[in-house]
Design a protein around this motif. Structure first.
Motif, PDB file in Angstrom:
ATOM      1  N   SER A  71       0.824  -1.211   0.000  1.00  0.00           N
ATOM      2  CA  SER A  71       0.000   0.000   0.000  1.00  0.00           C
ATOM      3  C   SER A  71       0.855   1.256   0.000  1.00  0.00           C
ATOM      4  N   ASN A  72       1.951   1.243   0.750  1.00  0.00           N
ATOM      5  CA  ASN A  72       2.821   2.418   0.818  1.00  0.00           C
ATOM      6  C   ASN A  72       3.457   2.742  -0.524  1.00  0.00           C
ATOM      7  N   LEU A  73       3.667   1.710  -1.365  1.00  0.00           N
ATOM      8  CA  LEU A  73       4.237   1.924  -2.689  1.00  0.00           C
ATOM      9  C   LEU A  73       3.178   2.327  -3.703  1.00  0.00           C
ATOM     10  N   THR A  74       1.983   1.743  -3.595  1.00  0.00           N
ATOM     11  CA  THR A  74       0.985   1.878  -4.645  1.00  0.00           C
ATOM     12  C   THR A  74       0.252   3.219  -4.624  1.00  0.00           C
ATOM     13  N   LEU A  75      -0.080   3.717  -3.453  1.00  0.00           N
ATOM     14  CA  LEU A  75      -0.991   4.859  -3.387  1.00  0.00           C
ATOM     15  C   LEU A  75      -0.346   6.163  -3.842  1.00  0.00           C
ATOM     16  N   ALA A  76       0.936   6.316  -3.661  1.00  0.00           N
ATOM     17  CA  ALA A  76       1.584   7.573  -4.080  1.00  0.00           C
ATOM     18  C   ALA A  76       2.985   7.240  -4.563  1.00  0.00           C
ATOM     19  N   TRP A  77       3.090   6.918  -5.852  1.00  0.00           N
ATOM     20  CA  TRP A  77       4.370   6.456  -6.383  1.00  0.00           C
ATOM     21  C   TRP A  77       5.523   7.403  -6.063  1.00  0.00           C
ATOM     22  N   GLY A  78       5.467   8.617  -6.610  1.00  0.00           N
ATOM     23  CA  GLY A  78       6.583   9.541  -6.489  1.00  0.00           C
ATOM     24  C   GLY A  78       6.562  10.400  -5.251  1.00  0.00           C
ATOM     25  N   ARG A  79       5.498  10.250  -4.438  1.00  0.00           N
ATOM     26  CA  ARG A  79       5.380  10.923  -3.146  1.00  0.00           C
ATOM     27  C   ARG A  79       5.261  12.438  -3.261  1.00  0.00           C
ATOM     28  N   HIS A  80       4.881  12.891  -4.445  1.00  0.00           N
ATOM     29  CA  HIS A  80       4.452  14.265  -4.645  1.00  0.00           C
ATOM     30  C   HIS A  80       3.046  14.201  -5.245  1.00  0.00           C
ATOM     31  N   SER A  81       2.256  15.236  -5.022  1.00  0.00           N
ATOM     32  CA  SER A  81       0.909  15.239  -5.594  1.00  0.00           C
ATOM     33  C   SER A  81       0.972  15.243  -7.118  1.00  0.00           C
ATOM     34  N   TYR A  82       1.988  15.921  -7.672  1.00  0.00           N
ATOM     35  CA  TYR A  82       2.238  15.869  -9.115  1.00  0.00           C
ATOM     36  C   TYR A  82       3.735  15.753  -9.326  1.00  0.00           C
ATOM     37  N   LYS A 110       9.957  18.386 -12.807  1.00  0.00           N
ATOM     38  CA  LYS A 110       9.446  19.237 -11.739  1.00  0.00           C
ATOM     39  C   LYS A 110       8.527  18.408 -10.861  1.00  0.00           C
ATOM     40  N   PHE A 111       8.277  18.918  -9.636  1.00  0.00           N
ATOM     41  CA  PHE A 111       7.541  18.148  -8.649  1.00  0.00           C
ATOM     42  C   PHE A 111       6.326  18.888  -8.100  1.00  0.00           C
ATOM     43  N   SER A 112       5.733  19.746  -8.902  1.00  0.00           N
ATOM     44  CA  SER A 112       4.471  20.389  -8.532  1.00  0.00           C
ATOM     45  C   SER A 112       3.840  20.948  -9.791  1.00  0.00           C
ATOM     46  N   GLY A 133       1.054  26.097 -10.813  1.00  0.00           N
ATOM     47  CA  GLY A 133       0.046  26.941 -11.436  1.00  0.00           C
ATOM     48  C   GLY A 133      -0.345  26.541 -12.845  1.00  0.00           C
ATOM     49  N   GLU A 134       0.232  25.444 -13.357  1.00  0.00           N
ATOM     50  CA  GLU A 134      -0.023  25.000 -14.726  1.00  0.00           C
ATOM     51  C   GLU A 134      -1.188  24.010 -14.740  1.00  0.00           C
ATOM     52  N   ASP A 135      -2.025  24.054 -15.768  1.00  0.00           N
ATOM     53  CA  ASP A 135      -3.110  23.087 -15.927  1.00  0.00           C
ATOM     54  C   ASP A 135      -2.524  21.810 -16.527  1.00  0.00           C
ATOM     55  N   VAL A 136      -1.852  21.030 -15.694  1.00  0.00           N
ATOM     56  CA  VAL A 136      -1.159  19.846 -16.189  1.00  0.00           C
ATOM     57  C   VAL A 136      -2.136  18.764 -16.628  1.00  0.00           C
ATOM     58  N   TYR A 137      -3.321  18.734 -16.033  1.00  0.00           N
ATOM     59  CA  TYR A 137      -4.310  17.735 -16.439  1.00  0.00           C
ATOM     60  C   TYR A 137      -4.658  17.898 -17.920  1.00  0.00           C
ATOM     61  N   SER A 138      -5.036  19.095 -18.314  1.00  0.00           N
ATOM     62  CA  SER A 138      -5.414  19.326 -19.707  1.00  0.00           C
ATOM     63  C   SER A 138      -4.229  19.193 -20.649  1.00  0.00           C
ATOM     64  N   LYS A 139      -3.041  19.532 -20.153  1.00  0.00           N
ATOM     65  CA  LYS A 139      -1.863  19.575 -21.011  1.00  0.00           C
ATOM     66  C   LYS A 139      -1.240  18.199 -21.240  1.00  0.00           C
TER      67      LYS A 139
END
Length: 461
Positions: free
Chosen positions: A155-166, A437-439, A442-448
């Motif tokens: 679980s610790n590996l799966t839920l947040a791979w890179g340990r940043h939100s993005y 980068k690790f955040s 302010g960029e719309d990364v979802y759409s991009k």
């Protein structure tokens, strides 16, 4: 002066006893996580021989030495079997450094804070999925800092791979043929954004039913540029991700079957989607999880492995193999306690993988070695990561709060049966101007980057 109270093999015996009894608490002399929470010296949790490679080997190996074919047998049990073969038979050499004793250097700062804040509140619901204290999706950080069983450990590996939100990784890859020649070279970008289980405790755009969006797109060479893939992961770990791909030759987006996770993304590369973070598939599509041991381990986690300042694009020097280019130059240290986890791909009847084994640093829950076995039970591939706090004697990359950031820096993905090596490094920038980068910044990364529309236009500009 520290008075020696324990015999030489005390630490290793205690680790074996913990594994046999199913004890999840990290640490040997004292519980580790209260020390981490109080910013104390975590070395007090372990006896001397688990923190000093010199003591562990009785002086045969010490910091500053190089492990090679001449001396690797002194530490054979501290490596996974493929790394041992690389050193013993293929000319690999590994530099040795002191063990990290400050646990804060093993996490991104925000992720560590989330782990401490939410510690003890995770549980499994009646479907086998993890919920937080409010009964909803996990709130961020490691859900089980001290896993008692294999499902908690994965679980610790799966839920947040890179340990940043993005996370957005600019990656340069070299694929080395058995004769040591460079068969392929690729630039690609890997983007991953959690919608839930985010280190900042939020839910992205109300998407509680999802865990993450993840894309990968190739920018070089020209014949591969534009090849793009998109994974949409559900929070329900019983469900297979939706996998889409765009191949320029066909000029359309198509959906791929779940079993495509066990195939190379592009010619020559040994990386499968299933390999990512040793947890590239939803954890409940695998099964028969079991902790088969606890042991000290040599691992690549030191800050010196971050090459910012040593090369303008953070690239690495190489050595070994038939032509001196098969392996990155790396720095390993003795990790005092690793959890050894095994699992089988129960949800994939046509998977070529029969079993995987993962070595997980008990202090931060991150894997340090991973190998797969084929359906005959023979060792097949290794996936060796290197992690580092992004701070060395030449430069430091800081997060939004002013703390040194943390991420992976390289991977050796070695198909031992074919003797093909994919070695790839997270660099500053790749073809097309894409940067690590690790955040979201302010960029719309979802759409991009993270929609089917996005992958049809990525990779070529």
């Amino acid at each position: 002066m520290r008075i020696k109270k324990y015999d030489f093999n005390y630490g290793r015996r205690m680790l074996m006893e913990k594994a046999a009894k199913g004890v999840g608490t990290a640490g040997v002399l004292a519980p580790l996580w209260p020390m981490i929470g109080n910013a104390a010296d975590t070395s007090k949790a372990y006896p001397d021989e688990l923190l000093s490679i010199s003591m562990f080997t009785k002086g045969k190996i010490k910091p500053g030495d190089v492990i090679s074919a001449a001396n690797v047998d002194a530490v054979k049990d501290l490596f996974d079997p493929i790394t041992y073969i690389q050193i013993k038979n293929q000319g690999r050499k590994i530099n040795v450094v002191e063990s990290t004793k400050d646990a804060s250097k093993l996490f991104p700062n925000q992720y560590l804070k989330a782990t401490l804040k939410n510690q003890g509140t995770a549980k499994f619901d009646d479907t086998g999925n993890i919920v937080g204290k409010d009964g909803g999706p996990w709130n961020g950080g490691n859900p089980f800092p001290e896993p008692k069983n294999g499902l908690e450990a994965i679980s610790n590996l799966t839920l947040a791979w890179g340990r940043h939100s993005y996370s957005q990784y600019a990656i340069r890859d070299w694929d080395i043929a058995p004769d040591g020649s460079e068969a392929y070279k690729y630039d690609f970008v890997w983007c991953e954004m959690n919608t839930t289980a985010r280190a900042d405790g939020t839910v992205y755009n109300g998407k509680k039913d999802l865990l993450r969006y993840q894309s990968v797109f190739f920018t070089s060479p020209s014949e591969t540029a534009g090849s793009s893939f998109l994974n949409t992961w559900y929070y329900d770990q019983r469900k297979f991700p939706d996998l889409y791909g765009y191949l320029p030759a066909f000029r359309r987006v198509r959906q791929f079957p779940a079993n495509q996770r066990f195939e190379p993304l592009v010619p020559g590369i040994t990386l499968f989607l299933s390999d990512a973070w040793a947890a590239g598939d939803p954890m409940l599509t695998w099964g028969n999880y079991k902790i088969v041991g606890r042991q000290p381990m040599m691992g690549c986690i030191s800050g010196i492995n971050f090459r910012g300042g040593y090369h303008p694009n953070y690239e690495r020097t190489v050595h070994g193999g038939p032509k001196g280019t098969t392996f990155f130059d790396t720095w390993f240290e003795l990790i005092p306690e690793c959890i050894v986890l095994e699992a089988e791909p129960t949800g994939y009847p046509r998977s070529p993988v029969g079993k995987k084994r993962i070595w997980i640093d008990a202090r931060n829950g991150m894997f340090v070695a991973y190998i797969t076995y084929d359906r005959r039970g023979e060792i097949w591939k290794s996936f060796e990561p290197a992690f580092a706090q992004y701070s060395n004697d030449k430069m430091t990359i800081k997060d939004a709060d002013g703390f040194p950031d943390w991420s992976w820096v390289y991977v050796h993905s070695h198909d031992l049966q074919a003797n093909r090596m994919s070695r790839f490094s997270q660099v500053r920038e790749v073809t097309g101007g894409y940067k690590s980068k690790f955040s979201e910044q302010g960029e719309d990364v979802y759409s991009k980057y993270l929609t089917t529309q996005a992958i049809s236009r990525l990779g070529t500009g």
